[in-house]
Design an enzyme around this catalytic site. Structure first.
Site, PDB file in Angstrom:
ATOM      1  N   GLU A 435       0.888  -1.167   0.000  1.00  0.00           N
ATOM      2  CA  GLU A 435       0.000   0.000   0.000  1.00  0.00           C
ATOM      3  C   GLU A 435       0.924   1.214   0.000  1.00  0.00           C
ATOM      4  O   GLU A 435       1.500   1.575   1.027  1.00  0.00           O
ATOM      5  CB  GLU A 435      -0.907   0.003   1.235  1.00  0.00           C
ATOM      6  CG  GLU A 435      -1.912  -1.144   1.289  1.00  0.00           C
ATOM      7  CD  GLU A 435      -3.171  -0.878   0.463  1.00  0.00           C
ATOM      8  OE1 GLU A 435      -3.294   0.220  -0.107  1.00  0.00           O
ATOM      9  OE2 GLU A 435      -4.024  -1.784   0.394  1.00  0.00           O
TER      10      GLU A 435
HETATM   11 ZN   LIG Z   1      -6.387  -0.968  -3.617  1.00  0.00          ZN
END
Ligand SMILES: [Zn+2]
Length: 592
Positions: A435
């Site tokens: 992320e």
């Molecule tokens: Zn995503």
């Protein structure tokens, strides 16, 4: 040492001029889609809490209620808020601790030079939102790379997007690049490849525009680094690197319509996350787009614990997993590609471990929250039978990018039906989610200014290269020391000297169950041929008695030094785990 491609001031100026010239190509949306930014409803980041509730369960409850959870902050959860979000939070019995506006710039012209591999320096690609390349730009880039780097790259078409399956004149072809030395002898769609494989995929979630950029820069680094950077050269000599830069191109085209018009309001199509399959929502979703949109969440659609935690049965939800597992062409096409590239190395039960010597690794890129995640995503209370290897490799990578590391539910929230759960579940390959991007600051959000990409790439380039070179034996080498600062010098006669740092404690500093480091007990150098090529080890000295030590010594540099004159260094810890090799150039002898 790894080298970022550098360009001269003159080249940058030339690129800037070229970019100014292509501004006319920037994507624009129909005028009706444009919104006056001054009148746009504010998007804000809301930090919320629910006293006494496990933050992982709170995050999951919010996701399943249709809220857009971006990250966790201790016992609090951060959600993207639009006009109605606070009301919704009140109804869910959740307290808002504080709120801050999402910093969004909405440039419609290129503001920065995007990186290009040297042989494509004369090429221009259409951009939107200040420098991000469009879907068409990526299609052209993939074709150009294959054409101008025939000795390093192959383009592979692996399927059609949902829109293209409905109407051949619409939608997109799904494409991948295979990057490796001598692709004519590899890059075949069969799992018994001579070289181990690493696959990087980006933009399965359309609005996560940073991730396509990261994939583009990774391709650029590999192409420019071959024969220029020892580590890249060793990776491409010994590994097939597959890159799928745009898993969900239909969705990205929708994002472009919103961002191309500079519109980042909650009603903007910029917020498209899912694919464009609208066959499941009748009547059309009510909006606003940020919280209610048609399509299937492709990262909930994979056939592994499908429909479990972190999903919603509401077709307009951002986490709608589809009517059944693998219902979407983007999913089935990519799953088929994985199955043709990697052998099935794991039994069918969740408790079946992939063998220690399993090959293959993948990273799927998302934004944001600065996280490195690994299976299982569906339930944080269940560890995979390869937890030691997966967790160790995740922390090895977060040593480079500094991200918080754990299973999704340990650091964010449980989510089922994701790509990395499936690739680990069905094939046994080491599988990870990044992320990318911080949860606060001026580069946060789904739509960071293009200049933020330089920072993101600085953190993630080396992490991805580590992932690529781990593909040979991810569950074993990630347990062993990381080698850095390799310095090779010619000495008298046949001799050369090498010094390096061996660090078994090279694990990221943040996360759940950070692995313990052992002492470094042995180190080796290989000249010309890597260990897997039948190279002959030469023993190096280990200086000191700890987990972070210098290693080095003098070695015999005569004999076959290979096509690229590479020296490979690796070290072993007290548990007997050899880490991955790190490569450096053997300098030519003065009379060579
Ligand atoms: Zn995503």
């Amino acid at each position: 040492m790894l080298r970022r491609p550098t360009r001269t001031r003159r080249a940058l100026a030339a690129t800037a001029a070229a970019l100014a010239a292509v501004t006319a190509l920037a994507v624009t949306a129909p005028a009706s889609a444009a919104t006056d930014p001054a009148a746009a409803p504010t998007t804000e980041l809301l930090t919320v809490t629910s006293p006494g509730e496990d933050p992982a369960l709170l995050a999951q409850r919010l996701v399943e209620s249709g809220l857009d959870v971006v990250t966790r902050d201790g016992d609090k959860v951060v959600v993207v808020g639009s006009e109605h979000t606070r009301e919704q939070l009140d109804q869910l019995g959740v307290q808002t601790v504080h709120a801050r506006p999402v910093p969004v710039a909405a440039p419609t012209e290129s503001t920065a030079a995007y990186p290009l591999p040297s042989r494509l320096a004369d090429r221009q690609y259409p951009t939107f939102y200040g420098g991000y390349r469009t879907v068409q730009g990526f299609h052209q880039f993939v074709a150009d790379v294959a054409q101008r780097y025939p000795e390093l790259a192959r383009r592979v078409s692996y399927g059609d997007s949902w829109q293209r399956t409905q109407d051949r004149s619409k939608g997109n072809e799904l494409t991948a690049l295979c990057l490796t030395a001598r692709p004519d002898q590899g890059c075949q769609l069969r799992p018994d490849s001579a070289k181990p494989r690493f696959l990087l995929m980006a933009q399965i979630h359309a609005r996560e525009i940073t991730t396509g950029e990261t994939a583009w820069r990774f391709v650029t680094r590999l192409l420019d680094g071959y024969r220029a950077d020892a580590e890249v050269t060793a990776v491409l000599d010994g590994t097939e690197v597959w890159v799928v830069p745009q898993v969900n191109p239909d969705g990205i085209e929708t994002v472009q319509e919103g961002l191309g018009a500079g519109d980042v309001a909650g009603s903007s199509r910029a917020w498209q996350r899912k694919n464009r399959d609208d066959s499941n929502s009748e009547p059309p979703c009510a909006g606003p787009w940020q919280v209610s949109q048609e399509g299937i969440d492709l990262n909930r659609n994979w056939d592994s614990h499908w429909g479990g935690a972190g999903t919603s049965k509401n077709p307009c939800s951002l986490v709608y997993p589809g009517p059944k597992p693998a219902s979407e062409p983007e999913t089935t096409a990519l799953a088929a590609l994985f199955e043709r590239l990697f052998p099935d190395q794991r039994g069918p039960a969740d408790t079946d471990a992939a063998p220690a010597n399993a090959r293959g690794a993948m990273v799927t890129l998302h934004t944001y929250g600065n996280l490195v995640l690994f299976p299982w995503g569906h339930d944080k209370n269940v560890k995979t039978p390869n937890d030691a290897g997966l967790r160790s490799m995740a922390f090895r990578m977060s040593h480079f990018n500094g991200y918080n590391t754990g299973q999704p539910g340990e650091v964010l929230y449980n989510a089922s039906g994701g790509t990395d759960d499936w690739t680990y579940d069905k094939l046994g390959i080491a599988s990870f989610t990044y992320e990318i991007g911080p949860g606060s600051g001026d580069c946060t959000g789904f739509f960071p200014e293009y200049r933020c990409q330089d920072k993101f790439w600085e953190l993630n380039g080396s992490a991805l290269l580590y992932a690529a070179k781990s593909a040979r034996s991810p569950y074993t080498t990630s347990l062993g020391p990381t080698i850095s600062n390799v310095n090779v010098q010619r000495a008298h006669g046949p001799w050369a000297s090498v010094g390096a740092k061996a660090d078994d404690n090279a694990y990221g500093g943040k996360g759940v169950n950070r692995p313990a480091a052992q002492k470094v007990v042995a180190a080796e150098a290989y000249v010309g041929k890597a260990p897997w090529e039948g190279g002959v080890p030469q023993t190096l000295r280990v200086n000191g008695d700890g987990s972070t030590v210098d290693v080095g010594g003098v070695f015999d540099a005569t004999g076959d030094t290979g096509e690229h004159r590479l020296v490979y260094v690796r070290a072993k810890d007290a548990d007997g785990n050899w880490g991955p090799v790190t490569a450096a150039w053997l300098p030519p002898r003065s009379n060579d």
